[in-house]
Design an enzyme around this catalytic site. Structure first.
Site, PDB file in Angstrom:
ATOM      1  N   GLY A   1       0.568  -4.828   0.943  1.00  0.00           N
ATOM      2  CA  GLY A   1      -0.630  -4.874   0.105  1.00  0.00           C
ATOM      3  C   GLY A   1      -0.399  -5.550  -1.240  1.00  0.00           C
ATOM      4  O   GLY A   1      -1.338  -6.074  -1.849  1.00  0.00           O
TER       5      GLY A   1
ATOM      6  N   GLU B   1      -0.715  -9.110  -0.540  1.00  0.00           N
ATOM      7  CA  GLU B   1      -2.140  -9.325  -0.230  1.00  0.00           C
ATOM      8  C   GLU B   1      -2.992  -9.298  -1.499  1.00  0.00           C
ATOM      9  O   GLU B   1      -3.915 -10.097  -1.649  1.00  0.00           O
ATOM     10  CB  GLU B   1      -2.601  -8.262   0.783  1.00  0.00           C
ATOM     11  CG  GLU B   1      -1.913  -8.471   2.128  1.00  0.00           C
ATOM     12  CD  GLU B   1      -2.059  -7.290   3.082  1.00  0.00           C
ATOM     13  OE1 GLU B   1      -1.843  -6.129   2.646  1.00  0.00           O
ATOM     14  OE2 GLU B   1      -2.394  -7.510   4.246  1.00  0.00           O
TER      15      GLU B   1
ATOM     16  N   GLU C   1       4.873  -4.763   7.062  1.00  0.00           N
ATOM     17  CA  GLU C   1       4.172  -3.650   7.717  1.00  0.00           C
ATOM     18  C   GLU C   1       4.670  -3.417   9.137  1.00  0.00           C
ATOM     19  O   GLU C   1       4.633  -2.295   9.642  1.00  0.00           O
ATOM     20  CB  GLU C   1       2.658  -3.903   7.743  1.00  0.00           C
ATOM     21  CG  GLU C   1       1.975  -3.857   6.391  1.00  0.00           C
ATOM     22  CD  GLU C   1       1.902  -5.198   5.688  1.00  0.00           C
ATOM     23  OE1 GLU C   1       2.713  -6.098   6.012  1.00  0.00           O
ATOM     24  OE2 GLU C   1       1.051  -5.355   4.804  1.00  0.00           O
TER      25      GLU C   1
ATOM     26  N   ALA D   1       0.867  -1.173   0.000  1.00  0.00           N
ATOM     27  CA  ALA D   1       0.000   0.000   0.000  1.00  0.00           C
ATOM     28  C   ALA D   1       0.909   1.229   0.000  1.00  0.00           C
ATOM     29  O   ALA D   1       2.061   1.160   0.455  1.00  0.00           O
ATOM     30  CB  ALA D   1      -0.886  -0.018   1.231  1.00  0.00           C
TER      31      ALA D   1
HETATM   32  N1  CAA Z   1       4.633   3.224  -0.806  1.00  0.00           N
HETATM   33  C1  CAA Z   1       5.014   4.375  -1.362  1.00  0.00           C
HETATM   34  N2  CAA Z   1       6.135   4.486  -2.093  1.00  0.00           N
HETATM   35  C2  CAA Z   1       6.889   3.378  -2.231  1.00  0.00           C
HETATM   36  C3  CAA Z   1       6.547   2.147  -1.659  1.00  0.00           C
HETATM   37  C4  CAA Z   1       5.341   2.085  -0.924  1.00  0.00           C
HETATM   38  N3  CAA Z   1       4.897   0.943  -0.370  1.00  0.00           N
HETATM   39  N4  CAA Z   1       7.506   1.237  -1.959  1.00  0.00           N
HETATM   40  C5  CAA Z   1       8.408   1.879  -2.710  1.00  0.00           C
HETATM   41  N5  CAA Z   1       8.049   3.171  -2.874  1.00  0.00           N
HETATM   42  C6  CAA Z   1       8.759   4.227  -3.615  1.00  0.00           C
HETATM   43  C7  CAA Z   1       9.966   4.699  -2.856  1.00  0.00           C
HETATM   44  O1  CAA Z   1       9.598   5.669  -1.885  1.00  0.00           O
HETATM   45  C8  CAA Z   1      10.802   5.269  -3.966  1.00  0.00           C
HETATM   46  O2  CAA Z   1      10.299   6.524  -4.328  1.00  0.00           O
HETATM   47  P1  CAA Z   1      11.311   7.830  -4.430  1.00  0.00           P
HETATM   48  O3  CAA Z   1      12.227   7.454  -5.547  1.00  0.00           O
HETATM   49  O4  CAA Z   1      10.366   8.938  -4.750  1.00  0.00           O
HETATM   50  O5  CAA Z   1      11.986   7.915  -3.119  1.00  0.00           O
HETATM   51  C9  CAA Z   1      10.529   4.322  -5.126  1.00  0.00           C
HETATM   52  O6  CAA Z   1       9.295   3.675  -4.813  1.00  0.00           O
HETATM   53  C10 CAA Z   1      11.591   3.248  -5.290  1.00  0.00           C
HETATM   54  O7  CAA Z   1      11.747   2.593  -4.051  1.00  0.00           O
HETATM   55  P2  CAA Z   1      13.156   2.382  -3.348  1.00  0.00           P
HETATM   56  O8  CAA Z   1      14.098   3.503  -3.688  1.00  0.00           O
HETATM   57  O9  CAA Z   1      12.898   2.151  -1.880  1.00  0.00           O
HETATM   58  O10 CAA Z   1      13.645   1.035  -4.078  1.00  0.00           O
HETATM   59  P3  CAA Z   1      14.651  -0.054  -3.503  1.00  0.00           P
HETATM   60  O11 CAA Z   1      14.946  -0.939  -4.662  1.00  0.00           O
HETATM   61  O12 CAA Z   1      15.769   0.574  -2.772  1.00  0.00           O
HETATM   62  O13 CAA Z   1      13.795  -0.855  -2.403  1.00  0.00           O
HETATM   63  C11 CAA Z   1      11.836  -1.997  -1.557  1.00  0.00           C
HETATM   64  C12 CAA Z   1      12.684  -1.628  -2.791  1.00  0.00           C
HETATM   65  C13 CAA Z   1      12.602  -2.971  -0.656  1.00  0.00           C
HETATM   66  C14 CAA Z   1      10.571  -2.684  -2.075  1.00  0.00           C
HETATM   67  C15 CAA Z   1      11.484  -0.714  -0.751  1.00  0.00           C
HETATM   68  O14 CAA Z   1      10.962   0.242  -1.658  1.00  0.00           O
HETATM   69  C16 CAA Z   1      10.476  -0.927   0.346  1.00  0.00           C
HETATM   70  O15 CAA Z   1      10.819  -1.435   1.397  1.00  0.00           O
HETATM   71  N6  CAA Z   1       9.206  -0.504   0.114  1.00  0.00           N
HETATM   72  C17 CAA Z   1       8.163  -0.555   1.099  1.00  0.00           C
HETATM   73  C18 CAA Z   1       7.672  -1.968   1.347  1.00  0.00           C
HETATM   74  C19 CAA Z   1       6.607  -1.971   2.427  1.00  0.00           C
HETATM   75  O16 CAA Z   1       6.852  -1.637   3.562  1.00  0.00           O
HETATM   76  N7  CAA Z   1       5.359  -2.369   2.046  1.00  0.00           N
HETATM   77  C20 CAA Z   1       4.245  -2.386   2.956  1.00  0.00           C
HETATM   78  C21 CAA Z   1       3.411  -1.148   2.810  1.00  0.00           C
HETATM   79  S1  CAA Z   1       2.154  -0.974   4.038  1.00  0.00           S
HETATM   80  C22 CAA Z   1       0.897  -1.964   3.500  1.00  0.00           C
HETATM   81  O17 CAA Z   1       0.963  -2.580   2.456  1.00  0.00           O
HETATM   82  C23 CAA Z   1      -0.314  -2.011   4.392  1.00  0.00           C
HETATM   83  C24 CAA Z   1      -1.315  -3.051   4.049  1.00  0.00           C
HETATM   84  O18 CAA Z   1      -1.181  -4.230   4.342  1.00  0.00           O
HETATM   85  C25 CAA Z   1      -2.567  -2.683   3.434  1.00  0.00           C
END
Ligand code: CAA
Length: 258
Positions: free
Chosen positions: A109, A112, A132, A65
Site C-alpha cells: 500500500g 500504491e 503482498e 497496508a
Molecule cells: N503492517 C503492520 N506493521 C508493520 C508493517 C505493516 N505493513 N510493516 C512493518 N510493520 C511493523 C513491524 O511489525 C514492526 O513492529 P514491531 O516492532 O511491533 O514488531 C515494525 O513495523 C518495524 O518493522 P520490522 O521490525 O519488520 O523492520 P525491518 O527493518 O526488520 O523490516 C520491512 C522492514 C522489510 C519493511 C518489514 O517490516 C516488512 O516486510 N514489512 C511488511 C511489508 C509488506 O508486506 N507490505 C505489504 C502489506 S499488505 C498491503 O499493502 C495490501 C495492499 O496492497 C493494500
C-alpha cells in the site's frame, strides 16, 4: 485540525503531509488513511495550499497496508466493507497536484499510495515493492494496475509475483519515479518542485493534472481531443492573458487563478 497519524503543515503555499506511525514504519491503517483523506480534502479547499507533498520517514515512506489490522478479517468483512475503496477514492479525487517524496520502504500500500500521487521524487535509499504475495494476498490499492501502466507488464509481473523490491535507480529507469536524489536532499528537492508548481496558475495546473491522468484512461484520439479542448478553454482565463503578456513584456507573470 489535530491528527494522530500524520503531521500537516501549510507554509509558503505548500501543504506538507508527513505520515507519522514510526513504530509501524508508517503502515497504513484505516485511521491514518482517514486522516490523510481529511487533510487532502482540507488542502483542496484551502487557498493557502497550492501544491501538496506527501512524505514519510527516512526509513519508510510506508511499509504497506497495516498487516496486523487485516490479519483476522474475513472475506465478508473486506468485501462488504469495501476495504480501501473509500480511502483510495478520497485521494484520487484531489485536483491539486500531489508529489510523493519517498525515502526508504514504499511497499504494498505504500508503493500504491506513492503511485496515487502525481509524481514520485525518490531518495537514493528508496525501495519499492508489491510484496503482498508473501502474505497470501495480492496488491489491493492499484499495485497490479497502476504499476503495470507505469513500468510495463514484465517488471510489474516480476515485482507482483516474486515480491522483490526495486531500488531507486531501477525505479527511475523503469519510469516509476521522476527523479532520484541523495537522501539528504530529498525534502529540498520535493519542496522546491512543489514551490515551482505553486507559482503557476492553479486553473492551469488542475487542467494539466486532469489531462495527463486521462492519458491512462482514454484511447489516444480521445485523449488528444480532451487535451485540445482543455487547451482551448484556458484561453478564457485571465491567467492566459497575463502569462502571454508577461512573456512578451519580458517580466514574471502574476497569476491570479482567474
Ligand atoms: N503492517 C503492520 N506493521 C508493520 C508493517 C505493516 N505493513 N510493516 C512493518 N510493520 C511493523 C513491524 O511489525 C514492526 O513492529 P514491531 O516492532 O511491533 O514488531 C515494525 O513495523 C518495524 O518493522 P520490522 O521490525 O519488520 O523492520 P525491518 O527493518 O526488520 O523490516 C520491512 C522492514 C522489510 C519493511 C518489514 O517490516 C516488512 O516486510 N514489512 C511488511 C511489508 C509488506 O508486506 N507490505 C505489504 C502489506 S499488505 C498491503 O499493502 C495490501 C495492499 O496492497 C493494500
Amino acid at each position: 485540525m489535530a491528527y494522530k497519524n500524520i503531521i500537516v503543515e501549510i507554509e509558503d503555499h505548500i501543504c506538507l503531509i508527513k505520515l507519522n506511525r514510526p513504530d509501524a514504519l508508517n503502515a497504513l491503517n484505516l485511521d491514518l488513511l482517514g486522516e490523510l483523506g481529511d487533510a487532502l480534502a482540507d488542502a483542496q479547499k484551502n487557498d493557502k495550499a497550492r501544491c501538496i507533498v506527501i512524505t514519510g520517514s527516512e526509513k519508510a515512506f510506508a511499509a504497506g497496508a497495516d498487516i496486523k489490522m487485516m490479519a483476522e478479517k474475513s472475506f465478508v468483512d473486506v468485501f462488504a466493507g469495501d476495504l480501501f475503496t473509500p480511502e483510495e477514492d478520497a485521494i484520487m479525487r484531489i485536483r491539486k497536484p500531489i508529489i510523493a517524496a519517498v525515502s526508504g520502504y514504499a511497499l504494498g500500500g505504500g508503493c500504491e499510495l506513492a503511485m496515487m500521487c502525481d509524481f514520485i521524487i525518490a531518495a537514493d535509499t528508496a525501495k519499492f515493492g508489491q510484496p503482498e504475495v508473501n502474505l497470501g494476498v495480492m496488491a489491493g490499492m492499484g499495485g497490479s494496475q497502476r504499476l503495470t501502466k507505469l513500468v510495463g507488464r514484465a517488471k510489474s509481473m516480476d515485482m507482483n509475483l516474486t515480491g522483490r523490491f526495486m531500488d531507486a535507480e531501477e525505479a527511475e529507469r523503469a519510469g516509476l519515479v521522476s527523479r532520484v536524489v541523495p537522501a539528504k536532499k530529498l525534502m529540498d528537492e520535493a519542496m522546491s518542485a512543489a514551490a515551482k508548481i505553486a507559482e503557476k496558475s492553479m486553473i492551469t495546473v488542475m487542467a494539466i493534472k486532469e489531462a495527463v491522468n486521462r492519458a491512462e484512461q482514454l484511447p489516444l484520439t480521445e485523449g488528444i481531443l480532451f487535451e485540445r479542448r482543455l487547451f482551448h478553454s484556458l484561453f478564457a482565463t485571465e491567467d492566459q492573458k497575463e502569462g502571454m503578456a508577461a512573456f512578451t513584456e519580458k517580466r514574471e507573470p502574476q497569476f491570479r487563478d482567474k
